[in-house]
Design a protein around this motif. Structure first.
Motif, short mmCIF file in Angstrom:
data_model
loop_
_atom_site.label_atom_id
_atom_site.label_comp_id
_atom_site.label_asym_id
_atom_site.label_seq_id
_atom_site.Cartn_x
_atom_site.Cartn_y
_atom_site.Cartn_z
N CYS A 1 0.73 -1.14 0.01
CA CYS A 1 0.03 -0.05 0.03
C CYS A 1 1.00 1.39 0.12
O CYS A 1 1.79 1.48 1.04
N CYS B 1 -3.11 -1.07 -4.13
CA CYS B 1 -4.17 -1.81 -3.41
C CYS B 1 -5.18 -1.82 -4.59
O CYS B 1 -5.71 -3.00 -4.44
N CYS C 1 -5.32 3.59 -3.55
CA CYS C 1 -4.16 3.71 -4.11
C CYS C 1 -3.79 2.82 -5.45
O CYS C 1 -4.32 1.76 -5.18
N CYS D 1 -5.49 0.45 1.95
CA CYS D 1 -6.21 1.69 2.08
C CYS D 1 -7.17 1.51 0.84
O CYS D 1 -8.43 2.33 1.01
ZN ZN Z 1 -3.30 1.55 -0.49
#
Ligand code: ZN
Ligand code: ADP
Length: 625
Positions: A391, A414, A411, A408
């Motif tokens: 992440c 992810c 991003c 998260c």
């Molecule tokens: Zn992330």
């Protein structure tokens, strides 16, 4: 002079309930917000209690409200110390739009205007007054303000007091006199950038008395972080911007020339793009900045000369087509996106050449050795962050000493986890080829040799006779560049500035060459398409296709009203409020007042115009139910 806490706490014994109730009502009626954002309530409460406070919140976290609200609620004026005169005007206009009695005192005012503000202050008719520190610290100003009823003093951008920071301002050092000049008046220092050392410095230099500290994380949940390998910079940027047509954004480039050519290319592609760099005449820069602030959907292509004090809330993206200097710089530059809390993107591309060039620039810079070492370490941290395989947000926050529970979900990593592959053999091939060519050549030639190409340079140096000639036909040029970039970033290879960027092995390369260690490399993400699916993301509220004409009409109306008032459109209503209007389609004042961003003053000013627009559209749209 009666101190504000005496007035505010007069409601005891039900201690703080009353001022806080009043604050909540003002939040609704003045700002049109349905609740506090994280942390705001506690800060407001502290001001009511008459305590000093240190407030650290990320950009866009809503710092202004923390001092504005208690100043509006309390008797007396809130004094706001702010470093940039240019910003005061916009802040004060925005407050006046909300029906708040606000003014600024600075050198742009003539004598009579100043007298008027002094008179208003003398009669306790102002909620907020903004001043630059140098103005506030003038003997006459201090003398005068001591005769005025003061509710609180807010010191914005408080990190400017730190001599070690990047924004040091001499005048901030004098602000410690406020402790004695205004005894018993709560002071609040606010900033978005302050590590622990700077925080301690702020408290000491401003002479805050046992301040309550409110330290909020650096996370900007509505910003989506993406970093991609650079292959065709122009095409990649064009592709990214395709998804952001009509939106305001900033594109950062390293050089003035690149700013110009990129702005040109974007204009040709139909974007409203303007250049900004220190080499442009002052009036052009000012005009371009003004258009960015005052119009919808302008893209500024800029060097890092652009951005200080850019307070525009609806910047939807910040794109880097060249690497910034450090993670701090990156965080600050991307922080200009999405202050309004709506979905925003921080998008960056970088490649092998960037790594080589930036390191070279550092090697060749005039700075002292110590300074260079620091700068190199900063660049290396940024490069390592570019190459992360977990992440990206968590890694960014970890840099600021913050733990973030991954993933998260917002991003690039992810959303689209990169695959890794065993790059040991590829790395060995590349390293041997560097050795065989005597560590005298740059990336392009080494890769040509690996791939067994026939070039003049290969012929000239008889490199076709080398044992490493043509051993790399299994990978493409792009893949080799990716391998080399990762070897550079991970410290197996460096490029020697004193020998025209020749690739040279570092000690870490030995064990790898001898097969004593293995190496995991990141696969480049080829066609990243995660966001095209437009997953719901923090701060997102999309306008349905059927509502597009209404959305455009609303934006046009907002622009027209803003122009008439000489204001930027977002001061009339934020995008989020326009979207709320489209969603709720209110018919009455009361319905409209319930929406985000609609307070009483704005309802009175703009309510009828927007309600009429909605009614008209309703009437002209055939009922499809
Ligand atoms: Zn992330
Ligand atoms: P900062 O100074 O921390 O960068 P601002 O004070 O400019 O942030 O606030 C950022 C944005 O958030 C502004 O557009 C503001 O209107 C909005 N905002 C602040 N507080 C709230 C709230 N409680 N509810 C909704 N929006 C808010």
């Amino acid at each position: 002079m009666e101190s504000p806490q005496a007035t505010l706490l007069a409601h005891a014994p039900g201690p703080d309930a009353l001022p806080m109730d009043r604050a909540r009502r003002l939040l609704r009626n003045v700002y049109g917000y349905s609740g506090f954002r994280a942390g705001q309530e506690a800060v407001v409460q502290t001001a009511f209690e008459g305590r000093d406070a240190l407030v650290l919140m990320p950009t866009g976290g809503g710092k202004s409200l923390c001092y504005q609200l208690p100043a509006i609620a309390a008797e007396g004026v809130g004094i706001v110390v702010s470093p940039l005169i240019a910003l005061m005007q916009d802040q004060v206009s925005a407050l006046r739009q909300l029906g708040v009695k606000a003014a600024f005192l600075n050198s742009t005012l003539d004598y009579w205007e100043q007298q008027e503000i002094h008179a208003a202050l003398g009669q306790d008719q102002l909620d907020l007054v903004y001043l630059a520190p140098e103005r506030l610290l003038q003997a006459e100003t201090l003398e005068f303000l001591r005769t005025v009823k003061v509710a609180l003093i807010a010191i914005d951008e408080a990190h400017c007091v730190s001599q070690w920071g990047h924004d040091f301002r001499q005048d901030y050092l004098g602000l410690n006199v406020l402790a004695e000049a205004f005894p018993g008046i709560p002071r609040m220092a606010l900033t978005a950038t302050a590590d622990e050392r700077t925080r301690a410095e702020i408290v000491a230099r401003l002479a805050l008395r046992r301040p309550a500290a409110f330290i909020h994380g650096f996370d900007r949940p509505n910003i989506r972080y993406t970093v991609q390998a650079k292959n065709r910079a122009g095409g990649q940027l064009a592709g990214f911007l395709e998804d952001h047509r009509g939106e305001a954004g900033i594109v950062y480039c390293l050089s003035r020339r690149k700013v110009e050519s990129t702005a040109e290319a974007l204009r040709e592609a139909g974007h409203d793009a303007l250049p900004y760099h220190a080499g442009l005449p002052g009036h052009v820069r000012a005009a371009n900045q003004a258009r960015f602030l005052r119009e919808d959907g302008v893209v500024v292509v800029a060097t890092i000369a652009f951005g200080m004090g850019i307070d525009k809330p609806d910047v939807r993206f910040v794109a880097h087509v060249d690497l910034p200097k450090s993670i701090e710089a990156y965080y600050q530059e991307t922080g200009r996106a999405g202050r309004d809390g709506a979905a925003a993107e921080a998008w960056m591309i970088y490649g092998l050449q960037d790594v080589v060039r930036l390191r070279q620039m550092l090697d060749e810079s005039e700075a002292g050795e110590d300074q260079k070492r620091i700068e190199r370490a900063k660049l290396d941290k940024l490069l390592a962050w570019c190459e992360v395989t977990a992440c990206r947000r968590a890694a960014l926050l970890a840099h600021f000493g913050e733990d973030y529970p991954t993933p998260c979900g917002n991003c690039d990593i992810c959303l689209n986890p990169p695959r890794t592959w065993d790059g040991t053999v590829a790395a060995q091939k590349l390293l041997s080829c560097i050795v065989r060519t005597d560590q005298r050549f740059g990336a392009a030639h080494v890769i040509d040799v690996l791939r067994g190409k026939e070039t003049a340079k290969i012929e000239q140096h008889r490199h076709a006779a080398l044992s490493t000639y043509g051993i790399g036909e299994d990978l493409t040029d792009g893949q080799w560049r990716s391998v080399l970039r990762q070897l550079l970033v991970q410290g197996y290879v460096r490029s020697d500035a004193h020998r025209y960027g020749a690739l040279v092995l570092e000690p870490a390369a030995r064990p790898l060459l001898r097969g004593e260690v293995t190496l995991e490399l990141r696969e480049e993400v080829r066609t990243p398409k995660p966001e095209r699916a437009r997953k719901a993301r923090p701060g997102d509220a999309e306008v349905a296709a059927s509502d597009q004409p209404l959305w455009e009409a609303m934006r046009a109306l907002r622009k027209q009203l803003a122009d008439a008032a000489g204001l930027p459109p977002y001061v009339v209503f934020h995008d989020a409020t326009l979207k709320a209007l489209i969603q709720a389609k209110p018919k009455t004042h009361a319905e409209m007042l319930a929406l985000h961003g609609v307070g009483k003053a704005k309802l009175e000013r703009y309510g009828d115009a927007f309600l009429a627009l909605l009614a008209n559209t309703e009437a002209s749209t055939p009922d499809q139910s």
